[in-house]
Design an enzyme around this catalytic site. Structure first.
Site, PDB file in Angstrom:
ATOM      1  N   LYS A  62       0.802  -1.224   0.000  1.00 52.79           N
ATOM      2  CA  LYS A  62       0.000   0.000   0.000  1.00 52.79           C
ATOM      3  C   LYS A  62       0.839   1.280   0.000  1.00 52.79           C
ATOM      4  O   LYS A  62       0.374   2.322  -0.479  1.00 52.79           O
ATOM      5  CB  LYS A  62      -0.947  -0.001   1.210  1.00 52.79           C
ATOM      6  CG  LYS A  62      -2.052  -1.042   1.132  1.00 52.79           C
ATOM      7  CD  LYS A  62      -2.853  -1.083   2.418  1.00 52.79           C
ATOM      8  CE  LYS A  62      -3.908  -2.168   2.409  1.00 52.79           C
ATOM      9  NZ  LYS A  62      -5.088  -1.784   1.653  1.00 52.79           N
ATOM     10  N   ASP A  98     -10.118   2.288   1.544  1.00 53.82           N
ATOM     11  CA  ASP A  98     -10.126   1.733   2.900  1.00 53.82           C
ATOM     12  C   ASP A  98     -10.621   2.777   3.897  1.00 53.82           C
ATOM     13  O   ASP A  98     -11.414   2.485   4.788  1.00 53.82           O
ATOM     14  CB  ASP A  98      -8.718   1.288   3.317  1.00 53.82           C
ATOM     15  CG  ASP A  98      -8.234   0.063   2.591  1.00 53.82           C
ATOM     16  OD1 ASP A  98      -9.076  -0.771   2.215  1.00 53.82           O
ATOM     17  OD2 ASP A  98      -7.011  -0.067   2.409  1.00 53.82           O
ATOM     18  N   GLY A 121      -0.968  -2.260  14.896  1.00 50.67           N
ATOM     19  CA  GLY A 121      -0.513  -2.235  13.514  1.00 50.67           C
ATOM     20  C   GLY A 121       0.019  -0.868  13.166  1.00 50.67           C
ATOM     21  O   GLY A 121      -0.303   0.129  13.811  1.00 50.67           O
ATOM     22  N   SER A 122       0.873  -0.808  12.121  1.00 48.02           N
ATOM     23  CA  SER A 122       1.465   0.481  11.747  1.00 48.02           C
ATOM     24  C   SER A 122       1.679   0.621  10.251  1.00 48.02           C
ATOM     25  O   SER A 122       2.374   1.523   9.803  1.00 48.02           O
ATOM     26  CB  SER A 122       2.811   0.668  12.468  1.00 48.02           C
ATOM     27  OG  SER A 122       3.714  -0.378  12.145  1.00 48.02           O
ATOM     28  N   GLY A 123       1.082  -0.259   9.451  1.00 49.35           N
ATOM     29  CA  GLY A 123       1.251  -0.221   8.011  1.00 49.35           C
ATOM     30  C   GLY A 123       0.248   0.684   7.319  1.00 49.35           C
ATOM     31  O   GLY A 123      -0.380   1.555   7.934  1.00 49.35           O
ATOM     32  N   GLY A 124       0.085   0.446   6.011  1.00 47.03           N
ATOM     33  CA  GLY A 124      -0.784   1.297   5.217  1.00 47.03           C
ATOM     34  C   GLY A 124      -2.230   1.271   5.654  1.00 47.03           C
ATOM     35  O   GLY A 124      -2.895   2.320   5.723  1.00 47.03           O
ATOM     36  N   MET A 125      -2.756   0.091   5.977  1.00 47.04           N
ATOM     37  CA  MET A 125      -4.138   0.003   6.428  1.00 47.04           C
ATOM     38  C   MET A 125      -4.296   0.669   7.793  1.00 47.04           C
ATOM     39  O   MET A 125      -5.329   1.290   8.078  1.00 47.04           O
ATOM     40  CB  MET A 125      -4.584  -1.462   6.499  1.00 47.04           C
ATOM     41  CG  MET A 125      -6.052  -1.640   6.837  1.00 47.04           C
ATOM     42  SD  MET A 125      -7.119  -0.931   5.558  1.00 47.04           S
ATOM     43  CE  MET A 125      -8.717  -1.581   6.051  1.00 47.04           C
TER      44      MET A 125
END
Length: 269
Positions: A62, A98, A121-125
């Site tokens: 992402k 999203d 969590g720490s990513g794109g989502m």
């Protein structure tokens, strides 16, 4: 025939069945296929070179695709995360549906602004979820991420707190935005403990496959309100469908496509 695709490290048939169901129902000359790219740059170049109309982008791509597109729509630029690419005559525009899905679900479930939140969590989502939480007025949010740099950065973007682990922490809303519980190597892992689930009021697992993750099952057992990844994927896929085709399916068709996408086909067995 117009081709649309998905790019995911661990592709499923959910999006494929959802989109193809709607193409058939609306008589559109489109087809949708899922791919697991071995080279993201070449995959995105293929979208342009082969005239592929659009592509859904899933974890872990992402953020990596940002450097590969031509235009960032405001929905993606605001959070530096992409889940949709649309090809207009070789010009690739990136979007993020999203965020819209998360925002709609927070509103539909009437999450009060004063709610305390643990977001793992720490990513794109996770960026999309954090932005939606902030824009819904929630400020008492803690990002839980082992990657200190990513966790601190995400928390700092939205004025939230950060912790590397949170086994002893509780909150009224628990949100999982990691692959824990997803079909595959981590499918039996529960990202929050049973004690944390019991202490919560609402549990939100963004994992879409399976929709009944260990976390969701634990929340249902504890009698907590649940928001599932199945709900997220149906809303964001609907918005992708509109971007690709220009057609808005009825709510009844979206519900039918979502149900069909989760039926096991012979290829899934």
């Amino acid at each position: 025939m117009t081709l649309c695709i998905s790019l995911a490290a661990r592709p499923s048939n959910i999006g494929t069945r959802f989109h193809n169901y709607l193409y058939d129902a609306l008589g559109l000359n489109f087809v949708y296929k899922a791919f697991a790219p071995t080279d993201l740059g070449q995959a995105v170049a293929g979208i342009r070179g082969l005239g592929i109309r659009g592509a859904a982008v899933s974890m872990p791509y992402k953020e990596d695709v940002i450097a590969l597109v031509d235009v960032m729509d405001a929905s993606a630029a605001a959070i530096d995360s992409v889940n949709t690419i649309v090809n207009d005559g070789g010009i690739l525009t990136a979007y993020n549906t999203d965020y819209l899905a998360i925002a709609r679900l927070l509103a539909a479930n009437k999450i009060p602004p004063a709610t305390t939140v643990l977001l793992r969590g720490s990513g794109g989502m996770a960026k999309a979820v954090a932005a939606a939480l902030r824009d819904a007025g929630l400020t008492r949010v803690t990002i839980v991420a082992r990657n200190e740099a990513a966790g601190r950065t995400l928390a700092g973007l939205y004025g939230f707190d950060w912790l590397p682990e949170a086994e002893s922490e509780t909150a009224q809303l628990l949100v999982n935005v990691t692959p824990l519980g997803m079909a595959g190597a981590d499918e039996n892992v529960q990202p929050f403990s049973d004690a944390q689930v019991r202490a919560a009021q609402v549990v939100f697992d963004v994992v879409a496959l399976p929709s009944e993750t260990p976390l969701v099952k634990a929340a249902r057992t504890a009698g907590r309100d649940v928001i599932t990844g199945a709900e997220v994927i149906a809303i964001q896929a609907e918005e992708q469908f509109v971007l690709y085709t220009g057609a808005r399916p009825s709510p009844e068709l979206v519900r039918a496509a979502s149900a069909f996408s989760r039926e096991q086909s012979p290829d899934d067995a």
